[in-house]
Design a protein around this motif. Structure first.
Motif, short mmCIF file in Angstrom:
data_model
loop_
_atom_site.label_atom_id
_atom_site.label_comp_id
_atom_site.label_asym_id
_atom_site.label_seq_id
_atom_site.Cartn_x
_atom_site.Cartn_y
_atom_site.Cartn_z
N MET A 1 4.22 3.04 -8.88
CA MET A 1 5.02 3.49 -7.75
C MET A 1 4.28 3.23 -6.44
N VAL A 2 5.03 2.93 -5.38
CA VAL A 2 4.43 2.90 -4.04
C VAL A 2 5.16 3.94 -3.21
N ILE A 3 4.38 4.71 -2.44
CA ILE A 3 4.92 5.87 -1.73
C ILE A 3 4.87 5.60 -0.23
N VAL A 4 6.05 5.50 0.39
CA VAL A 4 6.13 5.14 1.81
C VAL A 4 6.80 6.26 2.60
N SER A 5 6.23 6.58 3.76
CA SER A 5 6.80 7.60 4.64
C SER A 5 7.16 6.98 5.99
N ALA A 6 8.32 7.37 6.55
CA ALA A 6 8.78 6.82 7.82
C ALA A 6 9.70 7.82 8.51
N GLU A 7 10.13 7.46 9.73
CA GLU A 7 11.01 8.33 10.51
C GLU A 7 12.36 8.54 9.82
N THR A 8 12.83 7.50 9.11
CA THR A 8 14.12 7.59 8.41
C THR A 8 13.94 7.14 6.97
N THR A 9 14.85 7.60 6.08
CA THR A 9 14.79 7.15 4.69
C THR A 9 15.12 5.66 4.60
N ASP A 10 15.96 5.15 5.52
CA ASP A 10 16.27 3.71 5.53
C ASP A 10 15.00 2.88 5.72
N GLU A 11 14.23 3.26 6.76
CA GLU A 11 12.97 2.54 7.00
C GLU A 11 12.03 2.67 5.80
N ALA A 12 11.98 3.87 5.22
CA ALA A 12 11.04 4.13 4.12
C ALA A 12 11.41 3.32 2.88
N TYR A 13 12.70 3.27 2.52
CA TYR A 13 13.04 2.54 1.29
C TYR A 13 12.93 1.03 1.49
N GLU A 14 13.18 0.56 2.73
CA GLU A 14 13.03 -0.88 2.97
C GLU A 14 11.56 -1.29 2.83
N GLU A 15 10.67 -0.51 3.43
CA GLU A 15 9.23 -0.83 3.34
C GLU A 15 8.71 -0.66 1.90
N ALA A 16 9.18 0.37 1.19
CA ALA A 16 8.74 0.57 -0.19
C ALA A 16 9.16 -0.59 -1.08
N THR A 17 10.39 -1.07 -0.88
CA THR A 17 10.88 -2.21 -1.64
C THR A 17 10.05 -3.46 -1.34
N ARG A 18 9.81 -3.68 -0.03
CA ARG A 18 9.02 -4.83 0.40
C ARG A 18 7.62 -4.79 -0.23
N GLN A 19 7.00 -3.62 -0.22
CA GLN A 19 5.66 -3.47 -0.79
C GLN A 19 5.66 -3.82 -2.28
N MET A 20 6.64 -3.33 -3.02
CA MET A 20 6.67 -3.56 -4.46
C MET A 20 6.96 -5.02 -4.78
N SER B 1 13.40 1.15 -9.31
CA SER B 1 14.26 2.18 -8.70
C SER B 1 13.64 2.68 -7.41
N LEU B 2 14.52 3.20 -6.56
CA LEU B 2 14.10 3.84 -5.32
C LEU B 2 14.40 5.33 -5.47
N ASN B 3 13.41 6.16 -5.21
CA ASN B 3 13.62 7.61 -5.32
C ASN B 3 13.15 8.30 -4.06
N ILE B 4 13.87 9.34 -3.69
CA ILE B 4 13.49 10.12 -2.51
C ILE B 4 12.52 11.20 -2.94
N SER B 5 11.28 11.16 -2.40
CA SER B 5 10.31 12.21 -2.72
C SER B 5 10.62 13.47 -1.95
N LEU C 1 9.78 11.15 6.47
CA LEU C 1 10.47 11.24 5.18
C LEU C 1 9.82 10.26 4.19
N THR C 2 9.82 10.64 2.91
CA THR C 2 9.04 9.90 1.92
C THR C 2 9.92 9.38 0.79
#
Ligand code: CA
Ligand code: CA
Length: 295
Positions: A230-249, A273-277, A284-285
């Motif tokens: 898993m890679v755990i990304v935090s950002a101002e919005t969940t949109d930004e967070a899931y885009e960066e998490a996907t990119r990282q993986m 999968s993308l999950n909201i922590s 938001l993570t």
């Protein structure tokens, strides 16, 4: 040289992650360290008559540590393998006006004190919940000067990720000599999202093995358990967070695993999968996950 055991008491804690924090203890790579942690309110909520109004916010989210890990240098990765995690016997859950996803609909501040047993939590008469202890705040000194212990980020911190639990290994990017690992805010149980802003908040005792990996600089915390990476990304919005998490993986699959970009992208779509922590902290993570068996 054989590994050493260390214990850090909950009275040794910080309220920020910073390279300027004085270490509470020092360990070598391979050592086992036990962190005793206070709950996220520093134990201030003692009965159901105590509400968040009475809490002094100067003393929330204490993180036990920091631990100086000898040899850890900026650009390295600190591996934190959670060997064992136990909680105190008392949990606190809060529903507070303005807090969490439906905060504007909360009629009044409610404090629920729950008993934490060996295997379950007495949520209310007739409703037992399975216990699954996890650590809400785990981090190292960041590249920035200082980050409050209630905020998540590239350094880890308040990620409130339920998979940070016994059996998992958390990989954190080292940005200061010694890494300066600290942790706190354990939950005896938390669902994805941490919807009302608190979970079963409790004191805890986490035993971890620390190790230093060189030559694999990370941009975000990564987590590995028996099943998944898993890679755990935090950002101002969940949109930004899931885009960066996907990119990282996907980049990991391409760069470290040698996959073709399109194959990696499609594989993520089929078995990842993308999950909201959590959606209740200052950032938001989100975590991107892929089962190990496809790697
Ligand atoms: Ca938290
Ligand atoms: Ca918490």
């Amino acid at each position: 040289m054989s590994e050493m055991m260390h214990i850090i008491q909950s009275t040794d804690h910080v309220y920020s992650f910073s390279a300027e924090n004085e270490p509470a203890a020092q360990a070598s790579p391979g050592d086992v360290v036990t962190f005793h942690t206070e709950d996220a309110f520093g134990g201030q909520l003692r009965s159901e008559a105590d509400t968040l109004d009475e809490v002094n916010f100067d003393f929330i989210n204490p993180a036990t540590g920091p631990l100086f890990v000898s040899g850890a240098q900026p650009g390295d990765v600190l591996a934190v393998n959670f060997l064992h995690m136990e909680t105190g016997s008392r949990g606190v859950v809060l529903s507070v006006p303005g807090s969490g996803v439906m905060g504007d609909e909360v009629p009044s501040s409610t404090t629920k004190i729950v008993e934490i047993r060996d295997r379950w939590i007495e949520f209310q008469p007739g409703l037992r919940l399975p216990k699954k202890p996890m650590m809400g705040v785990v981090g190292v000194a960041p590249a920035e000067k200082s980050i409050p212990s209630g905020t998540p980020g590239r350094h880890g911190g308040n990620m409130d990720t339920k998979e940070v639990t016994a059996g998992a290994t958390l990989y954190l990017p080292v940005r200061a000599p010694g890494a300066l690992l600290a942790m706190g805010d354990a939950h005896a149980l938390q669902g994805d999202g941490e919807i009302c802003g608190t979970a079963v908040e409790c004191s805890a005792c986490a035993t971890v093995r620390v190790d230093v990996r060189r030559g694999c600089d990370l941009q975000w915390p990564w987590l590995s358990n028996q099943d998944r990476l898993m890679v755990i990304v935090s950002a101002e919005t969940t949109d930004e967070a899931y885009e960066e998490a996907t990119r990282q993986m996907v980049r990991y699959l391409v760069d470290a695993r040698g996959m073709d970009f399109n194959d990696a992208y499609m594989l993520m779509s089929c078995v990842g999968s993308l999950n909201i922590s959590q959606v209740v902290d200052p950032l938001l993570t989100v975590r991107a996950e892929i089962p190990h068996r496809y790697l």
